[in-house]
Scaffold this active site. Structure first.
Site, mmCIF file in Angstrom:
data_model
loop_
_atom_site.group_PDB
_atom_site.id
_atom_site.type_symbol
_atom_site.label_atom_id
_atom_site.label_comp_id
_atom_site.label_asym_id
_atom_site.label_seq_id
_atom_site.Cartn_x
_atom_site.Cartn_y
_atom_site.Cartn_z
ATOM 1 C CG HIS A 119 -35.997 -6.870 52.495
ATOM 2 N ND1 HIS A 119 -35.418 -7.285 53.665
ATOM 3 C CD2 HIS A 119 -37.239 -7.412 52.480
ATOM 4 C CE1 HIS A 119 -36.259 -8.033 54.348
ATOM 5 N NE2 HIS A 119 -37.381 -8.129 53.643
ATOM 6 C CG ASP A 120 -31.917 -6.198 54.215
ATOM 7 O OD1 ASP A 120 -31.167 -5.230 54.423
ATOM 8 O OD2 ASP A 120 -33.128 -6.192 54.497
ATOM 9 N N GLY A 137 -36.134 -11.932 51.434
ATOM 10 C CA GLY A 137 -35.153 -11.059 52.048
ATOM 11 C C GLY A 137 -34.027 -11.815 52.725
#
Length: 256
Positions: A119-120, A137
């Site tokens: 994520h991100d 992430g």
């Protein structure tokens, strides 16, 4: 072009001519651009925007909720550019509100089988992730970087442009641009000079980059001391500037 056994939510936006194979699922708030091919058994959830001419192979999971325990179902996004190849079993997760709420993938990237993008993360253009490479992430990956098979990258690390990791490398610190790393933990082992020659860098430019590497890694200097010397070497070479900026951007310390 869309197999009758595929499940496509009415709220999804699938461009004309997109191919979707059997038993694939495309959820609401998914947008897929023209020329893309979604093979069988692919799951795409949203909000996710996928550009044109992408190829996603069987059993890939794209745009799923992230694995961060802080995630509580907030609306977050995944954005994928054009001409990417996402091979079998890849997993690419949306962002979190703790960052910018979005995972971003650029153009012309190759994700080999079973790659994970956390994520991100932000991945620029022309990157190659070999089989089973995984980034946690909040990782940022610069243009043209190559991660060897089974490479793992710790959260919040920076992977510099045109850098390269060997297979089974564990990255816990930032990888400067052009630098080659290997091992667990990763250690620097020169620059990707063969890649430079393939990109038709001049012998003079390669010599300058070699000198820049030696300033950082062979002279026993602190990073601040090395940066002061590198500014003299820069001489208007954009590639040396890329190397310098990757050092300046480091927050976790560089791979040594």
């Amino acid at each position: 072009m869309i197999d009758s056994r595929a499940v496509i939510d009415p709220k999804a936006k699938v461009a004309e001519g997109v191919e979707v194979g059997p038993w694939s699922y495309i959820g609401p708030e998914v947008e897929i651009g023209p020329g893309s091919i979604i093979h069988s058994h692919v799951v795409i959830k949203g909000p996710t925007r996928i550009g044109k001419n992408n190829r996603i192979f069987q059993f890939a999971s794209v745009g799923e909720d992230c694995q961060d325990k802080k995630y509580q179902g907030e609306p977050t996004r995944l954005e994928i550019g054009d001409n990417n190849i996402i091979r079998e079993g890849c997993t690419i997760h949306r962002g979190t509100v703790q960052d910018n709420s979005v995972t971003i993938i650029g153009n012309n990237n190759l994700f080999m089988a079973y790659v994970h993008v956390g994520h991100d993360s932000v991945i620029e253009d022309d990157c190659i992730f070999a089989n089973n490479a995984a980034i946690a992430g909040h990782v940022k990956v610069g243009r043209g970087a190559i991660l060897g098979g089974y490479t793992t990258v710790h959260q919040f690390c920076l992977v510099g442009a045109y850098s390269m990791s060997a297979a089974h490398t564990a990255v816990f610190k930032d990888m400067p641009a052009f630098v080659m790393v290997s091992g667990n933990p990763a250690e620097a082992h020169g620059m990707n000079f063969e890649g430079m020659r393939r990109r038709q860098y001049s012998p003079e430019l390669i010599k300058i980059l070699r000198q820049a590497y030696k300033v950082v890694y062979r002279q026993g200097l602190t990073l601040d001391e090395a940066l002061a010397k590198l500014l003299v070497l820069e001489k208007g070479y954009a590639e040396v500037s890329v190397f310098i900026k990757s050092l300046q951007a480091s927050t976790r310390g560089i791979t040594r």
